[in-house]
Design an enzyme around this catalytic site. Structure first.
Site, PDB file in Angstrom:
ATOM      1  N   CYS A 108      -6.991  -3.329   6.824  1.00  0.00           N
ATOM      2  CA  CYS A 108      -8.134  -2.431   6.621  1.00  0.00           C
ATOM      3  C   CYS A 108      -9.210  -3.011   5.719  1.00  0.00           C
ATOM      4  CB  CYS A 108      -7.658  -1.086   6.081  1.00  0.00           C
ATOM      5  SG  CYS A 108      -6.846  -1.164   4.460  1.00  0.00           S
ATOM      6  N   CYS A 147       0.833  -1.201   0.000  1.00  0.00           N
ATOM      7  CA  CYS A 147       0.000   0.000   0.000  1.00  0.00           C
ATOM      8  C   CYS A 147       0.869   1.252   0.000  1.00  0.00           C
ATOM      9  CB  CYS A 147      -0.932  -0.002   1.202  1.00  0.00           C
ATOM     10  SG  CYS A 147      -2.100   1.372   1.209  1.00  0.00           S
TER      11      CYS A 147
END
Length: 359
Positions: free
Chosen positions: A203, A105
């Protein structure tokens, strides 16, 4: 909120500051503002449709920006996040690896994509709430990445893929602070999120059910196969390799006279290899997808401290670059559960030398 900044907000003095809604990114924006920077708060939309936690985070970030009196915008990076993080995560598990999506990410989306957006807008810097430090080596001119001073929160491990041009434009205002200091700073400034708790889940996998996420993402149903021992003996049937990771003990569904652990995953034969704890230890690993920070390469064997997962205490080792994109690390002492797909990061004291993906 709009995805494009007005022209009068673009310029070399602008700092695009990633704001997730948590206390760390809020404190980063606050500190930068106090230091005299022209701060713009940027919330990154990563899911379509957004998860509840992401909606809450965006609202918290907007509220914090309003209290600080800074412009606030949302950038929709959901397509990039799906391709570069979620798909990589799912495909890695199908290959029998255990990936670290936070590394991907940062590399491809939160930092990589945000740097490209800042460059396109002509903005001078980006900033995040990571606990790490950036400085320039006066002798060599290279930009360095160092650990955050709060050892319990140091996040340099996740940032090893940063390049020299990126480091030159990255501001990390929390690197010299502890988490309690950051919370106190936000509290004193009247920020509503000063005591907001952090999620421990990945997440995009709330609840931690990786297998369910991968099934839904790929449409692939895991196929049962053999549990085997390190000598090849068959112990029973597993539920599909994506349900297991190296070092796992619980949830095997088998009974043994001694504790048994997952030692390896073999997707080519659909086998999960089990062994005793001692069989999890190894001194050697190879890594690829390399990035070096403090040096351009490793032309000769180097004594380092190497970290094989985020919560692993880095250990003495010798690192040898064996090819343009291949690294061999030999530890002084055997390490437990070296795992394909995780990142290995090399340190010289508090300085990040570089790192790569364990092969």
């Amino acid at each position: 909120m709009k995805d494009i900044l007005p022209l009068d907000f673009a310029g070399p003095n602008i700092v695009l500051t990633a704001m997730s809604g948590g206390v760390d990114s809020t404190a980063a924006a606050l500190l930068l503002q106090r230091q005299g920077h022209d701060v713009i708060g940027i919330n990154l939309k990563l899911f379509t449709p957004p998860a509840c936690s992401q909606k809450d985070g965006a609202q918290a970030a907007r509220s914090a920006a309003q209290r600080l009196g800074i412009p606030f915008y949302v950038f929709d990076f959901s397509q990039d996040f799906g391709r570069e993080v979620m798909d990589r995560f799912a495909n890695a598990y199908l290959r029998g690896e255990t990936p670290n999506p936070c590394v991907d990410c940062n590399r491809y989306v939160k930092l990589g994509k945000l740097f490209r957006r800042a460059e396109a807008l002509g903005c001078g810097h980006i900033a995040t709430g990571h606990y790490a430090r950036v400085e320039q080596d006066s002798a060599t001119g290279r930009w360095l990445l160092r650990k955050g001073l709060d050892q319990a929160k140091d996040q340099s491990y996740f940032l090893y893929s940063l390049t020299q041009p990126q480091l030159a434009r990255l501001l990390l205002p929390l690197g010299g602070l502890t988490k309690p200091q950051v919370r106190a700073l936000a509290q004193e400034a009247g920020m509503e999120n000063a005591q907001r708790q952090e999620s421990q889940d990945i997440c995009f996998v709330p609840g931690g059910d990786y297998a369910a996420f991968i099934r839904a993402r790929t449409g692939i149903q895991p196929q049962p196969g053999d549990f085997v021992g390190t000598a090849g003996q068959v112990y029973g049937q597993h539920r599909g390799i994506l349900n297991y990771t190296v070092g796992q003990r619980k949830g095997l569904g088998l009974s043994f006279p001694q504790p048994m652990y997952v030692c390896a995953l073999r997707p080519e034969s659909n086998q999960v290899v089990l062994g005793e704890n001692r069989e999890l230890f190894s001194r050697r690993l190879t890594a690829g997808n390399l990035n070096f920070i403090s040096v351009p390469s490793l032309p000769r064997p180097a004594s380092v401290k190497a970290k094989i997962r985020y919560r692993h205490q880095e250990q003495p080792a010798t690192a040898v670059q064996t090819g343009p994109d291949q690294l061999e690390v030999v530890f002084d002492q055997p390490q437990r559960a070296i795992t394909k797909g995780q990142a290995v990061v090399l340190y010289d004291g508090d300085k990040v030398i570089g790192g790569g993906t364990i092969l």
